[in-house]
Design an enzyme around this catalytic site. Structure first.
Site, PDB file in Angstrom:
ATOM      1  N   GLU A 154       1.025  -1.336   0.133  1.00 33.88           N
ATOM      2  CA  GLU A 154      -0.541  -0.061   0.268  1.00 33.88           C
ATOM      3  C   GLU A 154       1.316   1.205   0.198  1.00 33.88           C
ATOM      4  O   GLU A 154       0.365   2.188  -0.563  1.00 33.88           O
ATOM      5  CB  GLU A 154      -1.215   0.048   1.116  1.00 33.88           C
TER       6      GLU A 154
ATOM      7  N   GLN B  80      23.390  -1.015  -4.228  1.00 32.82           N
ATOM      8  CA  GLN B  80      23.378  -0.966  -3.543  1.00 32.82           C
ATOM      9  C   GLN B  80      23.029  -1.676  -2.125  1.00 32.82           C
ATOM     10  O   GLN B  80      22.622  -1.696  -1.510  1.00 32.82           O
ATOM     11  CB  GLN B  80      21.248  -0.105  -3.628  1.00 32.82           C
TER      12      GLN B  80
ATOM     13  N   SER C 252       6.555  -1.728   4.261  1.00 33.40           N
ATOM     14  CA  SER C 252       7.772  -2.340   3.902  1.00 33.40           C
ATOM     15  C   SER C 252       8.058  -3.399   3.687  1.00 33.40           C
ATOM     16  O   SER C 252       7.283  -4.155   4.230  1.00 33.40           O
ATOM     17  CB  SER C 252       9.196  -2.107   5.226  1.00 33.40           C
ATOM     18  N   SER C 253       8.631  -3.870   2.427  1.00 25.79           N
ATOM     19  CA  SER C 253       8.505  -5.283   1.686  1.00 25.79           C
ATOM     20  C   SER C 253       9.750  -6.008   2.884  1.00 25.79           C
ATOM     21  O   SER C 253       9.467  -7.281   2.413  1.00 25.79           O
ATOM     22  CB  SER C 253       9.331  -5.023   0.457  1.00 25.79           C
TER      23      SER C 253
ATOM     24  N   HIS D 142       3.752   1.699  -1.524  1.00 23.08           N
ATOM     25  CA  HIS D 142       3.711   2.124  -3.066  1.00 23.08           C
ATOM     26  C   HIS D 142       2.494   2.656  -3.443  1.00 23.08           C
ATOM     27  O   HIS D 142       3.011   3.359  -4.397  1.00 23.08           O
ATOM     28  CB  HIS D 142       4.724   0.936  -4.017  1.00 23.08           C
TER      29      HIS D 142
HETATM   30  O1  PAF Z   1      14.023   2.862  -2.459  1.00 21.56           O
HETATM   31  C1  PAF Z   1      13.783   2.239  -2.869  1.00 21.56           C
HETATM   32  O2  PAF Z   1      13.108   0.876  -3.665  1.00 21.56           O
HETATM   33  C2  PAF Z   1      15.093   2.233  -3.734  1.00 21.56           C
HETATM   34  O3  PAF Z   1      16.327   2.284  -2.997  1.00 21.56           O
HETATM   35  C3  PAF Z   1      15.299   2.615  -4.975  1.00 21.56           C
HETATM   36  C4  PAF Z   1      15.241   4.174  -5.259  1.00 21.56           C
HETATM   37  C5  PAF Z   1      14.007   2.432  -6.043  1.00 21.56           C
HETATM   38  C6  PAF Z   1      16.201   2.576  -6.176  1.00 21.56           C
HETATM   39  O4  PAF Z   1      16.628   1.339  -6.068  1.00 21.56           O
END
Ligand code: PAF
Length: 283
Positions: A31, A57, A182-183, A33
């Site tokens: 929700e 990342q 959060s996922s 997103h």
């Molecule tokens: O917040 C996220 O999901 C990620 O850090 C992003 C901004 C999509 C970059 O991979």
């Protein structure tokens, strides 16, 4: 909804669109997103979303391999939201050659808080976000405030590179018990899930203490941070930090900034079992 993985095809589809809004994600949509998709629609049309789990990342001991990938369910959700294009490149599409050029955020912003505990994280985030923005070329891009430091770093990056995009912040969406969506919440066992809202409660407690401090000198800001860290640790968490910072630059808050009424934010990251959660609360 058109699902596109190739950069050139994406550009062909978006040619002539100069009001597009964009929400980059790593998928496993919830929700939080979807609220960003709705916000994006208010600021520009058509809405473009991306799903890409960005290896750059993730640290070597982090959850890149196990990060939840739920493409079909995500597609269904985005279709319901009326998203126009889902850009879902493979690693080969987005990084056809090794990505040797990287964006390195300044140390005072990129190496603190999340950057201290996840070295290289913001370099990976900035690099992929710059690349995604270059692929989509949206008028606006939306990022959630749950990743508070990420939002700030991306805003500064867009400003310093004079990128022709407005960065729009989206509010954090919470479960009824206060846990920020959060996922990574999906990693929690049922006992951990029941404990998880304590992170937000700890932030509220810190906020109450800071507000009390601005009226009468009870504890110092660093004492308040320490008390909160110890309280969480006492409940079985492994806190990385609970930090009271200035909203403007994430520099540590001081008694002077508090007295001057500077907007502050409390940020935290803590592990519960194997799951690392982050959250924040503005004052
Ligand atoms: O917040 C996220 O999901 C990620 O850090 C992003 C901004 C999509 C970059 O991979």
């Amino acid at each position: 909804m058109k699902i596109i993985s190739d950069i050139q095809e994406l550009r062909d589809h978006l040619r002539g669109q100069n009001r597009a809004s964009f929400v980059p994600t790593m998928g496993n949509l919830h929700e939080g997103h979807l609220s960003l998709m709705r916000l994006a629609r208010q600021h520009g049309d058509p809405v473009v979303a991306s799903i890409f789990v960005n290896r750059l990342q993730f640290g070597p001991n982090e959850d890149f391999d196990s990060y939840p990938r739920t493409m079909q369910a995500d597609i269904d959700k985005l279709e319901k939201e009326g998203v126009y294009i889902l850009f879902a490149p493979t690693e080969r599409d987005l990084y056809p050659q090794p990505q040797e050029y990287r964006v390195d955020p300044p140390q005072q912003l990129g190496d603190i808080l999340e950057g201290e505990f996840r070295p290289g994280f913001f370099k990976g985030v900035c690099t992929v976000v710059l690349k995604l923005l270059s692929c989509v070329q949206p008028k606006v891009a939306v990022f959630g405030k749950k990743d508070y430091q990420q939002l700030m770093i991306i805003r500064q990056m867009a400003k310093q590179f004079a990128l022709p995009v407005d960065i729009i912040p989206g509010e954090t969406i919470r479960a009824e018990d206060g846990l920020a969506l959060s996922s990574r919440n999906g990693y929690l066992s049922s006992t951990e899930r029941a404990e998880a809202p304590e992170l937000q409660k700890a932030l509220r407690e810190v906020r109450a203490r800071v507000l009390e401090l601005s009226e009468r000198n009870v504890h110092s800001l660093s004492e308040i941070e320490k008390m909160a860290v110890n309280a969480l640790a006492g409940r079985g968490w492994q806190p990385d930090y609970i930090a009271i910072r200035q909203q403007i630059d994430l520099a540590p808050a001081s008694n002077e900034s508090l007295q001057a009424g500077e907007p502050l934010v409390i940020l935290t990251a803590a592990k519960l079992g194997k799951t690392r959660l982050i959250d924040n609360l503005e004052i």
